[in-house]
Structures are given as C-alpha cells and as structure tokens.
Design an enzyme around this catalytic site. Structure first.
Site, PDB file in Angstrom:
ATOM      1  N   TYR A   1       1.214  -1.611   0.316  1.00 17.30           N
ATOM      2  CA  TYR A   1      -0.151  -0.015  -0.232  1.00 17.30           C
ATOM      3  C   TYR A   1       1.504   0.691  -0.243  1.00 17.30           C
ATOM      4  O   TYR A   1       0.651   1.969  -0.842  1.00 17.30           O
ATOM      5  CB  TYR A   1      -1.066   0.100   1.563  1.00 17.30           C
ATOM      6  CG  TYR A   1      -1.353   1.053   2.078  1.00 17.30           C
ATOM      7  CD1 TYR A   1      -1.946   1.988   1.079  1.00 17.30           C
ATOM      8  CD2 TYR A   1      -0.743   2.130   2.580  1.00 17.30           C
ATOM      9  CE1 TYR A   1      -2.355   3.465   1.398  1.00 17.30           C
ATOM     10  CE2 TYR A   1      -0.778   3.129   3.017  1.00 17.30           C
ATOM     11  CZ  TYR A   1      -1.975   4.052   2.557  1.00 17.30           C
ATOM     12  OH  TYR A   1      -1.973   5.212   2.728  1.00 17.30           O
ATOM     13  N   HIS A   2       1.621   1.244   1.097  1.00 20.60           N
ATOM     14  CA  HIS A   2       2.647   2.435   0.744  1.00 20.60           C
ATOM     15  C   HIS A   2       2.986   2.922  -0.643  1.00 20.60           C
ATOM     16  O   HIS A   2       3.878   3.726  -1.159  1.00 20.60           O
ATOM     17  CB  HIS A   2       3.502   2.778   2.178  1.00 20.60           C
ATOM     18  CG  HIS A   2       2.850   2.471   3.479  1.00 20.60           C
ATOM     19  ND1 HIS A   2       2.823   1.626   4.435  1.00 20.60           N
ATOM     20  CD2 HIS A   2       2.513   3.992   3.684  1.00 20.60           C
ATOM     21  CE1 HIS A   2       1.612   2.447   5.857  1.00 20.60           C
ATOM     22  NE2 HIS A   2       1.954   3.379   5.461  1.00 20.60           N
TER      23      HIS A   2
ATOM     24  N   LYS B   1       1.577   4.142  -3.283  1.00 21.59           N
ATOM     25  CA  LYS B   1       1.371   6.099  -2.666  1.00 21.59           C
ATOM     26  C   LYS B   1       2.880   6.492  -3.252  1.00 21.59           C
ATOM     27  O   LYS B   1       3.101   7.651  -3.929  1.00 21.59           O
ATOM     28  CB  LYS B   1       1.659   6.378  -1.410  1.00 21.59           C
ATOM     29  CG  LYS B   1      -0.046   5.725  -0.551  1.00 21.59           C
ATOM     30  CD  LYS B   1      -0.524   6.863  -1.057  1.00 21.59           C
ATOM     31  CE  LYS B   1      -1.884   6.784  -0.013  1.00 21.59           C
ATOM     32  NZ  LYS B   1      -3.400   7.283  -1.181  1.00 21.59           N
TER      33      LYS B   1
HETATM   34  P1  NAD Z   1     -11.122   5.575   3.090  1.00 19.61           P
HETATM   35  O1  NAD Z   1     -10.954   4.092   2.820  1.00 19.61           O
HETATM   36  O2  NAD Z   1     -12.442   6.113   4.670  1.00 19.61           O
HETATM   37  O3  NAD Z   1     -11.713   6.773   2.238  1.00 19.61           O
HETATM   38  C1  NAD Z   1     -11.151   6.177   0.433  1.00 19.61           C
HETATM   39  C2  NAD Z   1     -12.457   6.337  -0.024  1.00 19.61           C
HETATM   40  O4  NAD Z   1     -12.200   6.101  -1.674  1.00 19.61           O
HETATM   41  C3  NAD Z   1     -13.325   5.059  -0.186  1.00 19.61           C
HETATM   42  O5  NAD Z   1     -14.845   5.626   0.153  1.00 19.61           O
HETATM   43  C4  NAD Z   1     -13.413   4.586  -1.230  1.00 19.61           C
HETATM   44  O6  NAD Z   1     -14.709   3.530  -1.153  1.00 19.61           O
HETATM   45  C5  NAD Z   1     -12.875   5.715  -1.913  1.00 19.61           C
HETATM   46  N1  NAD Z   1     -12.898   4.729  -3.476  1.00 19.61           N
HETATM   47  C6  NAD Z   1     -11.565   3.512  -3.326  1.00 19.61           C
HETATM   48  N2  NAD Z   1     -11.314   3.318  -4.471  1.00 19.61           N
HETATM   49  C7  NAD Z   1     -11.596   3.767  -5.609  1.00 19.61           C
HETATM   50  C8  NAD Z   1     -11.673   3.836  -6.893  1.00 19.61           C
HETATM   51  N3  NAD Z   1     -11.264   3.418  -7.676  1.00 19.61           N
HETATM   52  N4  NAD Z   1     -13.078   4.823  -7.246  1.00 19.61           N
HETATM   53  C9  NAD Z   1     -14.274   5.855  -6.282  1.00 19.61           C
HETATM   54  N5  NAD Z   1     -13.519   5.534  -5.362  1.00 19.61           N
HETATM   55  C10 NAD Z   1     -13.064   4.914  -4.425  1.00 19.61           C
HETATM   56  O7  NAD Z   1      -9.769   6.084   3.365  1.00 19.61           O
HETATM   57  P2  NAD Z   1      -9.198   7.612   4.284  1.00 19.61           P
HETATM   58  O8  NAD Z   1      -8.965   7.124   5.426  1.00 19.61           O
HETATM   59  O9  NAD Z   1     -10.846   8.688   4.077  1.00 19.61           O
HETATM   60  O10 NAD Z   1      -8.407   8.243   3.710  1.00 19.61           O
HETATM   61  C11 NAD Z   1      -8.611   8.951   2.863  1.00 19.61           C
HETATM   62  C12 NAD Z   1      -6.709   8.890   1.172  1.00 19.61           C
HETATM   63  O11 NAD Z   1      -6.334   9.473   2.912  1.00 19.61           O
HETATM   64  C13 NAD Z   1      -6.242   7.314   1.033  1.00 19.61           C
HETATM   65  O12 NAD Z   1      -5.602   7.883   0.078  1.00 19.61           O
HETATM   66  C14 NAD Z   1      -5.195   7.515   2.597  1.00 19.61           C
HETATM   67  O13 NAD Z   1      -4.098   6.458   1.753  1.00 19.61           O
HETATM   68  C15 NAD Z   1      -5.555   9.054   2.772  1.00 19.61           C
HETATM   69  N6  NAD Z   1      -4.415   8.447   3.920  1.00 19.61           N
HETATM   70  C16 NAD Z   1      -4.995   8.383   4.761  1.00 19.61           C
HETATM   71  C17 NAD Z   1      -4.759   8.570   6.641  1.00 19.61           C
HETATM   72  C18 NAD Z   1      -5.519   8.433   7.504  1.00 19.61           C
HETATM   73  O14 NAD Z   1      -5.326   8.373   8.772  1.00 19.61           O
HETATM   74  N7  NAD Z   1      -6.800   8.239   7.470  1.00 19.61           N
HETATM   75  C19 NAD Z   1      -3.118   8.821   7.088  1.00 19.61           C
HETATM   76  C20 NAD Z   1      -2.501   9.379   5.336  1.00 19.61           C
HETATM   77  C21 NAD Z   1      -3.154   9.287   4.366  1.00 19.61           C
HETATM   78  N1  USQ Z   2       0.019  -1.302  15.398  1.00 22.34           N
HETATM   79  C1  USQ Z   2       0.564  -1.334  16.730  1.00 22.34           C
HETATM   80  N2  USQ Z   2      -1.161  -2.059  17.000  1.00 22.34           N
HETATM   81  C2  USQ Z   2      -1.958  -2.376  16.566  1.00 22.34           C
HETATM   82  C3  USQ Z   2      -2.272  -1.732  15.073  1.00 22.34           C
HETATM   83  C4  USQ Z   2      -0.994  -1.291  14.557  1.00 22.34           C
HETATM   84  O1  USQ Z   2       1.375  -1.492  17.112  1.00 22.34           O
HETATM   85  O2  USQ Z   2      -3.131  -2.963  16.890  1.00 22.34           O
HETATM   86  C5  USQ Z   2       1.564  -0.621  15.154  1.00 22.34           C
HETATM   87  C6  USQ Z   2       2.460  -0.680  13.043  1.00 22.34           C
HETATM   88  O3  USQ Z   2       2.320  -2.022  13.322  1.00 22.34           O
HETATM   89  C7  USQ Z   2       2.590   0.654  13.338  1.00 22.34           C
HETATM   90  C8  USQ Z   2       2.151   0.958  13.816  1.00 22.34           C
HETATM   91  O4  USQ Z   2       1.034   0.850  15.073  1.00 22.34           O
HETATM   92  O5  USQ Z   2       3.599   0.367  13.326  1.00 22.34           O
HETATM   93  C9  USQ Z   2       1.088   2.137  12.903  1.00 22.34           C
HETATM   94  O6  USQ Z   2       0.075   1.075  12.311  1.00 22.34           O
HETATM   95  P1  USQ Z   2      -1.091   1.582  11.809  1.00 22.34           P
HETATM   96  O7  USQ Z   2      -2.376   0.838  11.484  1.00 22.34           O
HETATM   97  O8  USQ Z   2      -2.056   2.854  12.613  1.00 22.34           O
HETATM   98  O9  USQ Z   2      -1.311   2.916  10.783  1.00 22.34           O
HETATM   99  P2  USQ Z   2      -0.179   2.044   9.408  1.00 22.34           P
HETATM  100  O10 USQ Z   2      -0.089   1.073   9.084  1.00 22.34           O
HETATM  101  O11 USQ Z   2       0.899   3.103   8.932  1.00 22.34           O
HETATM  102  O12 USQ Z   2      -0.996   3.174   8.284  1.00 22.34           O
HETATM  103  C10 USQ Z   2      -2.037   4.307   8.739  1.00 22.34           C
HETATM  104  C11 USQ Z   2      -3.029   4.792   8.008  1.00 22.34           C
HETATM  105  C12 USQ Z   2      -2.409   4.709   6.178  1.00 22.34           C
HETATM  106  C13 USQ Z   2      -1.420   5.903   6.662  1.00 22.34           C
HETATM  107  C14 USQ Z   2      -0.519   6.003   7.294  1.00 22.34           C
HETATM  108  C15 USQ Z   2       0.165   6.828   7.387  1.00 22.34           C
HETATM  109  O13 USQ Z   2      -4.489   3.321   7.658  1.00 22.34           O
HETATM  110  O14 USQ Z   2      -3.531   5.236   5.022  1.00 22.34           O
HETATM  111  O15 USQ Z   2      -0.970   6.149   4.952  1.00 22.34           O
HETATM  112  O16 USQ Z   2      -1.317   5.817   8.337  1.00 22.34           O
HETATM  113  S1  USQ Z   2       1.514   7.247   8.312  1.00 22.34           S
HETATM  114  O17 USQ Z   2       2.149   5.805   9.123  1.00 22.34           O
HETATM  115  O18 USQ Z   2       2.023   7.859   8.575  1.00 22.34           O
HETATM  116  O19 USQ Z   2       2.411   6.624   6.894  1.00 22.34           O
END
Ligand code: NAD
Ligand code: USQ
Length: 398
Positions: free
Chosen positions: A181-182, A185
């Site tokens: 996933y990462h 990006k």
């Molecule tokens: P989310 O999964 O709740 O939202 C993503 C939305 O995009 C979903 O509703 C999904 O149905 C839609 N989607 C995915 N693929 C699609 C496609 N092919 N066509 C149309 N719709 C599609 O995720 P979120 O937590 O709201 O995060 C949004 C974005 O921000 C993501 O790209 C995520 O990687 C990034 N991000 C989130 C966090 C976090 O902590 N939530 C942190 C860093 C980055």
């Molecule tokens: N982790 C625990 N316990 C848990 C779940 C996770 O220790 O029960 C640890 C993981 O091993 C990791 C850290 O917590 O070291 C973060 O994990 P996470 O699941 O909270 O976050 P991550 O996988 O990094 O992904 C989330 C979002 C993603 C976004 C990312 C931002 O799901 O969409 O891109 O955070 S960042 O972490 O800055 O890359």
C-alpha cells in the site's frame, strides 16, 4: 472554488465535503463504496454507524440547501473519470479515492496487485483527465508519511539538497515504504511529479500522518452526518483500535516493542490543512510536497495516552503488547519537517488528550457495535505472507 472530492464516501472525504461546504466552496464527489466492502470483507463494520450515500446527500441538502454533485463510479475506469471531469469541471481535485490499508495490501498476491492497480491507475486517470479537460486545476493528492519509511536522518518535505562527488542538486528525498500500500503511494508520487513536469499541471502531494478523531464541528449532533471509524486489523489504525479496545475492556495491543514512531493529527486539523492547500494552489507546472502531521509519538506512548484518558472516563484499561505481525523497524530515529503548512497559516490544536476524550466518549455510545464483532481486533495478517490465526501470536513481555 469548485472542488471534486474523489473518495467522498470515506472517512476523510465525507468530513471534507462538510468542512468545505461550510466555508462556501462548491463540492462534488465520486465514490464506488469500496471502503464499505473492504471492511465487510474483514468481517467488520464502522463503530460509528454511517448513513448510506442517498441519506447523506439528502441530509446535506437539509443542512446546506443543496445536494452536492455526486457520481457512483470507479476511478480506474477512464470513461467514467473523463465524464465526471467534463460534467463537473473542477478547479481543485482532492484525491482520497484509494485503498488506504497496509495490512490489506499484504494479505496475498491478489490483494497486493489489486491495491496497486486501484491506487496507481485511478491516479493516472485523474492526471490524464486534468491534462485533457481542466489543465489549470490543482490536484491535492493524499500520499502518506509512510512513503519515507524510517531513515536514520531528518526527513525534509519531499526534496533535499544533495552534494555528491563535488556536484549539487535538489532531488526527491528517497522513499522507503513499508507495505505494498505505502509503495503504491510512492509510485503515485513519481507519476504526479512527472505529469507536472511534462504537462505543466499543478499538484500538492500531501504526506499525511495518521489522522484520528470521530467528528468535526460541522457535523453537529446529526448521526446522518457522522463519518466512519474502523477498528478491524486492516482498516483500523492503531489509535482507533486502542480507543475501541478501551471502550469494550479489551487490552490495548502495541505490536512488538511499540517504539515505532508516527506523526499524528486530529481530523479537524487535517481538514484545516487540506483547505489551506486548496486555497493556496501552486504555480502551473509546480509539484510541491507538504508533510502533514502535528506531533510524533511512539505507539507505546499512544497506548499510554489512550489508557490515561480512558481511566479518567472510568474505563479499566491495560496494555498488553503482541508479537509484531508486520516487518518494520521497532526502534528508529524519526524527525520529519512540517513547516510548509505552518507557513500557510496552519494553527495546530496540540491537545491529543482532549481529542481522545471526545473520541472515547463518542465511541462509548456504540460499545455494543464494537463488542458485536470484537474478534476483528485480533491481527492475523503477517508481513511474511503466512496468515496464522493471531490467537497464536505471542503476547510480549511488557
Ligand atoms: P477511506 O478508505 O475511508 O476513503 C477512501 C474512499 O475512496 C473510500 O470511500 C473508497 O470507497 C473510495 N475509493 C477507493 N478506491 C476507489 C476507486 N477506484 N474508485 C472510486 N472510489 C474509490 O480512507 P481515508 O482514511 O478517508 O483516507 C483517504 C486518503 O488519505 C487515502 O488515500 C489514504 O491513503 C490517505 N491517508 C489517510 C490517512 C488516515 O489516517 N486516514 C493518513 C494518511 C493518508
Ligand atoms: N500497530 C500496533 N498495534 C495495533 C495496530 C498497529 O502497534 O493494534 C502499529 C503498527 O505495527 C505500526 C503503527 O502501529 O507500527 C501504525 O500502524 P497503523 O495501522 O496505525 O497505521 P499505518 O499502517 O501506518 O497506516 C495508517 C493509515 C494509512 C496512512 C498511514 C499514515 O491506515 O492510510 O497512510 O497511517 S503513516 O503511518 O504516517 O504512514
């Protein structure tokens, strides 16, 4: 400004639609509801009940006077993306529409390829639609702090000055992501940077840390306007999971040593930052990178914070570390810059404990929903490819 939100049904997308509308922007959105399906695939549901999109749009109309433009469709379908751009003609696109889960992408070959296809092709379609239909629009793309990994040096915002064999250049900072996933990006970032260079598009690539929180003020107390909050092993981030665990009296589960560090920011601050990025677009041809987070904590510190606030609310909470199902550095240096958004006027909240109090109080109302599927809290997706039932994951000594 006319802002298209790709992924408007998601955690951030639905919140931003409300935040921007409240500030006078015209919002439109697309989604294909994958997030709802992924979480169901994990045997789970959002702890906070969420309305379906037609109810959401109707409620929007009641509150703000108009239903936003919304189309159901898949961003990997070029004809669909083209049609949306022709109909809505966005001035800014906020692209959330990707699969955001590291564990989901690590399950097996099918999930790995699906996530990379979904994320990378969707972004490419958006870039082509911008080139052909709205070349002056601004793409605000959600990347992740996880693109950088955990290098043993400071992390700048996207680029750094380097001297090598007597010559200097400003180059993209190396990316060392930790899941398929990462990496998706990272591939997006490269593609966006290239599109800006060859077609003169403008983009802000946001390296966002972990966002947490159950609400923004704009939602008020209307449940139909609430956004989702997941706690299963794939779509629940550690902070969400710890809060849900605390609410039902299950132990909080840092993985391994728990010294992994991450950047965090509350949902309301993520909204503030994204709005600043939208309202201050870069020049044509400019690809800029913002690191978007507020404070860094180790996962263990995070667990202790949740425990403290939970105890204050009368919830008995203990922390029991689990053997780490991921392959990642559990001990590392972490010092990323995050100045660009502050320069644009970002005012951080700086009170994680207050935000955790709101979160835990909100989640206590939905204790039964968490309890009903609590087995989904157990992690069994492992980075080595085996998927052992996590009951067999070792409990680590504290
Ligand atoms: P989310 O999964 O709740 O939202 C993503 C939305 O995009 C979903 O509703 C999904 O149905 C839609 N989607 C995915 N693929 C699609 C496609 N092919 N066509 C149309 N719709 C599609 O995720 P979120 O937590 O709201 O995060 C949004 C974005 O921000 C993501 O790209 C995520 O990687 C990034 N991000 C989130 C966090 C976090 O902590 N939530 C942190 C860093 C980055
Ligand atoms: N982790 C625990 N316990 C848990 C779940 C996770 O220790 O029960 C640890 C993981 O091993 C990791 C850290 O917590 O070291 C973060 O994990 P996470 O699941 O909270 O976050 P991550 O996988 O990094 O992904 C989330 C979002 C993603 C976004 C990312 C931002 O799901 O969409 O891109 O955070 S960042 O972490 O800055 O890359």
């Amino acid at each position: 400004m006319r802002v298209l939100i790709a992924g408007m049904d998601g955690y951030l997308g639905w919140s931003l639609a409300q935040y921007l509308t409240a500030r006078g922007h015209e919002v439109g959105g697309v989604d294909v509801f994958y997030r709802r399906r992924w979480v169901a695939e994990m045997g789970s549901h959002s702890a906070i009940p969420i309305a379906d999109m037609s109810t959401r749009l109707q409620t929007f109309k009641e509150k703000w006077g108009e239903k936003p433009y919304f189309r159901v469709g898949d961003l990997t379908n070029w004809d669909f993306v083209k049609e949306v751009f022709e109909e809505f003609r966005p001035e800014a696109i906020v692209h959330f529409g990707e699969c955001p889960s590291a564990p989901y992408s690590m399950m097996d070959v099918h999930h790995a390829t699906w996530v990379q296809h979904n994320n990378i092709i969707g972004t490419l379609n958006i870039l082509y639609a911008m080139r052909d239909i709205t070349p002056n629009a601004h793409l605000v793309k959600l990347g992740t702090m996880g693109e950088y990994g955990t290098p043993n040096i400071d992390i700048p915002e996207g680029f750094f000055e380097i001297e090598f064999r007597g010559r200097k250049d400003r180059l993209p900072f190396p990316r060392q992501a930790g899941s398929w996933y990462h990496w998706s990006k990272v591939h997006d970032s490269n593609n966006i940077m290239f599109a800006c260079q060859i077609w003169g598009l403008r983009s802000t690539d946001i390296m966002q840390g972990v966002v947490y929180g159950t609400r923004i003020d704009e939602m008020g107390d209307d449940e139909r306007l609430f956004t989702r909050l997941d706690f299963d092993q794939a779509f629940g981030t550690a902070i969400n999971r710890f809060c849900c665990q605390a609410v039902i009296g299950e132990p909080l589960t840092p993985y391994g040593k728990g010294h992994q560090k991450r950047g965090f920011l509350p949902l309301r601050d993520s909204m503030q930052c994204l709005t600043l990025a939208i309202e201050n677009p870069p020049e044509a041809g400019e690809y800029r990178v913002f690191n978007q987070f507020e404070e860094t904590y180790s996962i263990f510190e995070l667990a202790e914070k949740v425990k403290k606030v939970a105890n204050e609310l009368g919830l008995e909470t203990e922390i029991i570390p689990l053997e780490n199902p991921r392959k990642e550095a559990e001990e590392h240096y972490y010092n990323p810059d995050h100045q660009h958004l502050l320069d644009l006027g970002y005012q951080p909240t700086h009170d994680m404990e207050a935000e955790l109090r709101v979160m835990l109080t909100d989640l206590m109302r939905y204790k039964d929903r968490i309890e009903a599927v609590k087995d989904v809290l157990i992690p069994d997706i492992r980075w080595d490819g085996t998927r052992r039932k996590s009951r067999f994951l070792k409990v680590m000594a504290k």
